[in-house]
Structure formats: structure tokens, C-alpha cells
Write a protein that holds these residues in place. Sequence first.
Motif, PDB file in Angstrom:
ATOM      1  N   TYR A 282     -11.183  -0.859   9.306  1.00 38.20           N
ATOM      2  CA  TYR A 282      -9.503  -0.562   9.178  1.00 38.20           C
ATOM      3  C   TYR A 282      -9.558   1.211   9.132  1.00 38.20           C
ATOM      4  O   TYR A 282      -8.243   1.418   9.253  1.00 38.20           O
ATOM      5  CB  TYR A 282      -8.899  -0.835   8.409  1.00 38.20           C
TER       6      TYR A 282
ATOM      7  N   LEU B 190      -9.250  -4.347  -0.184  1.00 37.10           N
ATOM      8  CA  LEU B 190      -9.191  -5.227   1.123  1.00 37.10           C
ATOM      9  C   LEU B 190      -8.354  -6.405  -0.943  1.00 37.10           C
ATOM     10  O   LEU B 190      -9.225  -6.515  -1.393  1.00 37.10           O
ATOM     11  CB  LEU B 190      -9.722  -6.055   1.733  1.00 37.10           C
TER      12      LEU B 190
ATOM     13  N   SER C  96     -13.169  -9.952   2.596  1.00 35.73           N
ATOM     14  CA  SER C  96     -12.889  -9.680   3.346  1.00 35.73           C
ATOM     15  C   SER C  96     -13.695  -8.075   3.346  1.00 35.73           C
ATOM     16  O   SER C  96     -13.699  -7.534   4.172  1.00 35.73           O
ATOM     17  CB  SER C  96     -11.059 -10.051   3.603  1.00 35.73           C
TER      18      SER C  96
ATOM     19  N   GLU D  39     -16.734  -8.821   5.306  1.00 29.29           N
ATOM     20  CA  GLU D  39     -16.565  -8.487   6.616  1.00 29.29           C
ATOM     21  C   GLU D  39     -16.426  -6.663   7.285  1.00 29.29           C
ATOM     22  O   GLU D  39     -16.196  -6.689   8.373  1.00 29.29           O
ATOM     23  CB  GLU D  39     -15.542  -9.200   6.486  1.00 29.29           C
ATOM     24  N   LEU D  40     -15.110  -6.344   6.465  1.00 33.75           N
ATOM     25  CA  LEU D  40     -14.594  -5.237   7.461  1.00 33.75           C
ATOM     26  C   LEU D  40     -15.117  -4.569   6.426  1.00 33.75           C
ATOM     27  O   LEU D  40     -14.712  -2.851   7.098  1.00 33.75           O
ATOM     28  CB  LEU D  40     -12.891  -5.573   6.932  1.00 33.75           C
TER      29      LEU D  40
ATOM     30  N   ASP E 272      -6.117  -8.150   7.091  1.00 30.68           N
ATOM     31  CA  ASP E 272      -7.091  -9.357   6.751  1.00 30.68           C
ATOM     32  C   ASP E 272      -6.533 -10.972   6.615  1.00 30.68           C
ATOM     33  O   ASP E 272      -5.212 -10.943   6.899  1.00 30.68           O
ATOM     34  CB  ASP E 272      -8.659  -9.299   5.662  1.00 30.68           C
ATOM     35  N   ASP E 273      -6.823 -11.925   6.725  1.00 28.28           N
ATOM     36  CA  ASP E 273      -5.448 -13.318   5.881  1.00 28.28           C
ATOM     37  C   ASP E 273      -5.590 -13.217   4.639  1.00 28.28           C
ATOM     38  O   ASP E 273      -5.337 -14.505   4.281  1.00 28.28           O
ATOM     39  CB  ASP E 273      -6.944 -14.556   6.844  1.00 28.28           C
ATOM     40  N   SER E 274      -5.791 -12.475   3.626  1.00 26.16           N
ATOM     41  CA  SER E 274      -4.966 -12.493   2.773  1.00 26.16           C
ATOM     42  C   SER E 274      -3.553 -12.940   2.315  1.00 26.16           C
ATOM     43  O   SER E 274      -3.230 -12.678   2.895  1.00 26.16           O
ATOM     44  CB  SER E 274      -5.547 -11.715   1.557  1.00 26.16           C
TER      45      SER E 274
ATOM     46  N   LYS F 215     -12.576  -6.003  15.266  1.00 28.01           N
ATOM     47  CA  LYS F 215     -12.039  -7.136  14.019  1.00 28.01           C
ATOM     48  C   LYS F 215     -11.162  -7.602  13.330  1.00 28.01           C
ATOM     49  O   LYS F 215     -10.134  -8.211  12.670  1.00 28.01           O
ATOM     50  CB  LYS F 215     -12.891  -7.192  13.033  1.00 28.01           C
TER      51      LYS F 215
END
Lengths: 274, 419
Positions: B71, B169, B174, B177-178, B230-232, B267
Motif C-alpha cells: 500500500y 492494518l 492482511s 499479505e500486504l 484489505d477486506d477488514s 494486490k
Amino acid sequence: MYSVTLESPADFAGWREAARGLLGAGIPPEAVSWHSPAEPAGLFAGPPPPDVPAQSAIPPVPRDFLEMAERAARHSDPERFALLYGLLWDARRAPGLLRTPTEPRMARLEAMARAVKRDAHKMHAFLRFREIDTPEGPRSVAWFEPEHHIVEAEAGFFQRRFAALRWSILTPRRCAHWDGAEIRFAEGARRADAPADDAAEDLWRTYFASIFNPARLKPDAMRAEMPKKYWKNLPEARIIPALMQGASGRVRAMLGQEPASQPQPPGPRRRRKD
Amino acid sequence: MDLRAKLALLADAAKYDASCASSGTEKRDSRAGGLGSTEGMGICHAYAPDGRCVSLLKVLLTNSCIFDCAYCINRKSSDVRRARFTVEELVRLTLAFYRRNYIEGLFLSSGIIRSSDYTMEQLIRVARTLREEHGFLGYIHLKTIPDAAPELLAEAGRWADRLSINIELPQVRSLKELAPEKDLAGIHGAMGNLSGHIAEAKEARRTPTRAAPPRFAPAGQSTQMIVGADDSDDRHILGTSDALYKKFGLKRVYYSGFSPIPDASAKLPPAPPPLLREHRLYQADWLLRFYGFETQEILAGGEGGMLDLELDPKLAWALKHRALFPLDLNRASREALLRIPGLGARNVDRILAARRYSSVRLADLARLRVPLKKVSPFILAPDHRPARGQLDSAGLRRQLLAPSAFAQAAKPRQLALDV
């Protein structure tokens, strides 16, 4: 009708002393008019109020009220001293009055105090010094246009912050000068009396342009906190239109030539707490 | 590269850190020498067209970085131009801006170069030079590198008013991942270390002793979470904030809506989250800290772990707890008044003060500039009771939505109301 002329437009100590005398002499608010050198009594000035014994009975005044009153006394509203005296007068009979923030005159006084506080805060924030060379060494000079009578009250802020510099704050109402020993106040000045430029302003504009995020354009939020009336004296404000015009192009470029997919919500009209 | 080009690059790289707070530190002034003052209240010296306050000179020491966080505009694999300030350049720039009253001080962060310790040492050198060689008394916020040595964190606290470590995050998954080089346990460890020092210094200030108390970040520590990278959901985010406030006594959690960056990683989601989501999170955060709400209660105002985007979280909560209303303005406790939509803490205190002398009416609220349309369905006053059935009506939500100026107010209030 009595006329009281205070020493300066924000002469709160003078107002307190006069109010004490008037209360002691039992002179009602409608029989007094309040003046200062900036708001002269003119042709129809009445006599000054009679001297009264110093130990005359004064209603107890809450400390919060006194603080608010002192601030409100710096407001440019010509009725400020009359409003204050009226409240004091009525408080003799209604002891809770000065602690009732919802009473209409108290609400008005609070709004005035709030306006003065905001003006002071904006002065701390938006005043910009420009450095010049003088025979005595460098001097920092600022031009600022306050809305209310706040120069005397706020000069201390700049003294505490910039005691090591020699500075002058010029405003249309009053000027303040600091040479390291004490603050000297003088008559108002003109904008042309202040320096027109400073070498650091280019760097400052570079910073302002770079810290701005073009993907989050919210000009209403900016204007709510930094109203346009201040812009003419802010060196960075002159690049605002260009930053706004360039914003969408910069965002598109970041997204890889795609047009911005997310329409931005307009900013709030006023920020407030829920 | 000349100073101006460096400044452009290293300020641009720093703007994704939302914090610009300059409040809440000890009082200092220059009457006994030095340059600058801090008087408790933060000052926003300018506002940019993004609505954000400019209080501090917020820059990176360098945007070179050995980490590769997806990010981040400065990640190793990004092809942005790189630059680095010298300590001397940064010190001169800070002082020149401060003397002209452009800023309250410096917020210095950096990409990680060589090692965490080396980077932290460079940041500390800037702060130490400002304080020791130039008697600088303005505000300093230093970004702390989580895995830097404890003695470096301790020294950072001596010079800085505020320290911060970004949690980045809301979920460890996450982060892996990021931001693969970052480590949640390490971040928590460093936050715990700072909070220990901060508490100790605070305690020492309270205890009168002959020796001067050890100074340590008197304005405390803060952190930042990226929203929408992210999908949080909001449950994850607020749960994380709540835990951080409780565990480490953080002054603030900043929410930074993920913003498109040049040369973005694949991503990342293609579009940024609505700015309104960030705004709702700030509002919810306020309810957590100043209005006696629990995370679960706030989330109950929304659906499926997300806050209601259309309504502020207190109003959303109230609409789902209508049986608790209307509340009598002249009888309800402070805690209860704080739950009335449209009533802020200051006005609650004004109402409490006023009702000691006479009963408070709806007309009084108008003078306090309370949004009447929003409060009136939820209160009783001598001159007001909600229209019959209004509180139970299915149309109430729509009625309260109508002006929508509020729902449009995407501006977080983190700056003016920072504590």
C-alpha cells in the motif's frame, strides 16, 4: 444619560471599575452609554457617572462568567459593554442568571466570546512573518487583519513563542512591537507598511502543494476552517486555485489514465460534533 | 537534487500519514531562551484543498526503503524517485518555517534504510540537533521504527512530544499479505515499551522530587490504520482500536482511507473506499472514547459488521434502540443525555448547568445551536414532546436522512478536536 469612555476598545479592567461604581450608585443600564477612543461619544455625550464609595455592594460574579466577559469585551460589537452591564445589573435580582448559558443574553455573550476566541486562534494560526534586514539586525514583520480588538490580548502569545526574535505585528487596529524587553503597542498601520515578500515563501508553497492529496479534494472543508477573507495575507493561498484545477488530472494519472471511478463527496458546510 | 525538489518529493511521500496533531504536550515557552512554545492547544496553520490541516512540517527523512509494503508509495519495488535530506537541511528548514509562523513543529518519518537501528538513529539526530543545538521548543512528532533497539526508543522519547508506530492494518493476516516484512508482535512489543515509558514519565511528573523527571513523549503515542486496503470490516477496525486504546493507552488511532498511489501494487483493490467510511470510523472512535459506548453497541447501529454510511453512528444506534427514548431533558442523567443523537458533550454540560436554575426547553437548545430536527424525536421538554407515533414510525429514518448534509460530511474531525 451618563457616558463612560474607556481607555481602549478592549479595556475590560476599566469597564469593571466603571460597572462597580455604576452599580454602587444604582444607575440602571438604560441610563449609561459606553465608549472608547475607537467608538467616541460624539456631540451628545452625557456627563461621566458620579464617583461612588469604593466598598459598594457588588453581586458575586462566577469566575467562568468573568472569563467569558473579558473575552467578549474584545468583540467589535459596539453593544458589548452595555450587554455586560445589563447582565450584571439583572444578576442582582436573579442570582442564577450568570450561570444560565441558555438565557438569550448569556447565549449572545457566549457567541461573542466564541467569535473572539476563534479570531485569536486564527491570528495564532494565520499570521505570517516576513524577515527583513534593519540597521539593528533582522526583524520579523507581519501584517494581519483581526476582526476584533485582540492585538493587546494576543501579543503575549507571540512574545512567549518568539522571545528571541525582534518582531512587529501590524494590523489596521493596533500594532505590537517586540525588541526583547517589552511589548510596545502603537496605532494601527497600513498593509503597505509591511514587507511584500520573503525568500522562504517559495519553499513554503512547495511544501503546501506537495502535502496536499489531490485524490481527496474537499474545498468546502478547507474554506470552513480557512475562510477566504484570510487568503490575501497567506503566501500559500495564491496557489490554491491551481492545485484544485490540477487535482483530477493528477488522480487520473495515478490510476493509470483511468478516470477517477469514485465520485468525491462534497465537504461539510460546518464541522460539528454529533 | 536541490532543496526544493527534495522537499517536494519527501513531503509528497509523507502525506499518507493522517496525523498532524500538535496538541496535548507539556507547556513550554521561550522567555528564558530558545525558540518556540507549546501551550496545549494544537494550531492548524493552514488548510490544504483536501480539507486537511497543516500544522507540522510533515516529511520523510528519505523515501528510500528496504521494505516492500504493497500500500505504500515508497515501497522497494516502486519506481518513484528517491531522495534524502541531510540532518542539517531538515533542521534549517524546520527553523525557517517555524520562525515565520508557518508551522507548530516537525513530524518526521522515514523509509527504512540499511537497518531499523540506523534509521531510528538518523531520526533522533534531527530531533536532538533541533533541541540541543538550536533550543527548539516547538512540537516534534517522531515516527518510531518498531524493531529499533529499546535504548533508541528511549532516546526518541526524550526529544519528541509524540511518538507513533503505525499498526497499518487491522488484521494480522492482511499485514502478512500486504506488508510481509512487518511483524505485529514486534509492533505490539514496541507500543508496550513506549506506553511503559510514557506512564513512568507521567508518574514522575506527578511526584515531586528534587531531580528533574525523565522526559518521555509528553503528548503520548498514536497509531494509524489503513482503511479499505484489505477486506477488514468495521468490526475488525474498531475492535483493533478498542484493544489498542485499552492495552497501550494510545492518544489516538488515525484512520486513513486507502488512497490511490502512483504505480500501485496489483494486490490492492482497484478503487479507494468511500471517504465517508473513514469519517464514520472517526465518529465511532469518538463514541468509544468520550461517550461511554462499547464497540458492540456502536456496531449494532449498522449491519453485518459495517457502520451505517448514511447516518452518524450515534443516530444509527438510537434508531435501533428506540424503546430507550424519548428522554426527559430535565431529568436524564449525563450518561443518558450523551446518548441523544445531536447532543455533544459540551452541550450536555451546558444543559446540566442550565437546569440547576430553570427547566431547559427546546427553544433553549436552538440557542445552543443544537440540530433540532435530529434531537427532537428523542427528547421530552416542557415545550416539546415528539409527535404521536413519530419515534416508532418506519419513516423516521428517512425523515432524518433528508437533509443529508451530515451524511455528506466526509471530513474527519481528528484535527480541531484532537486531545
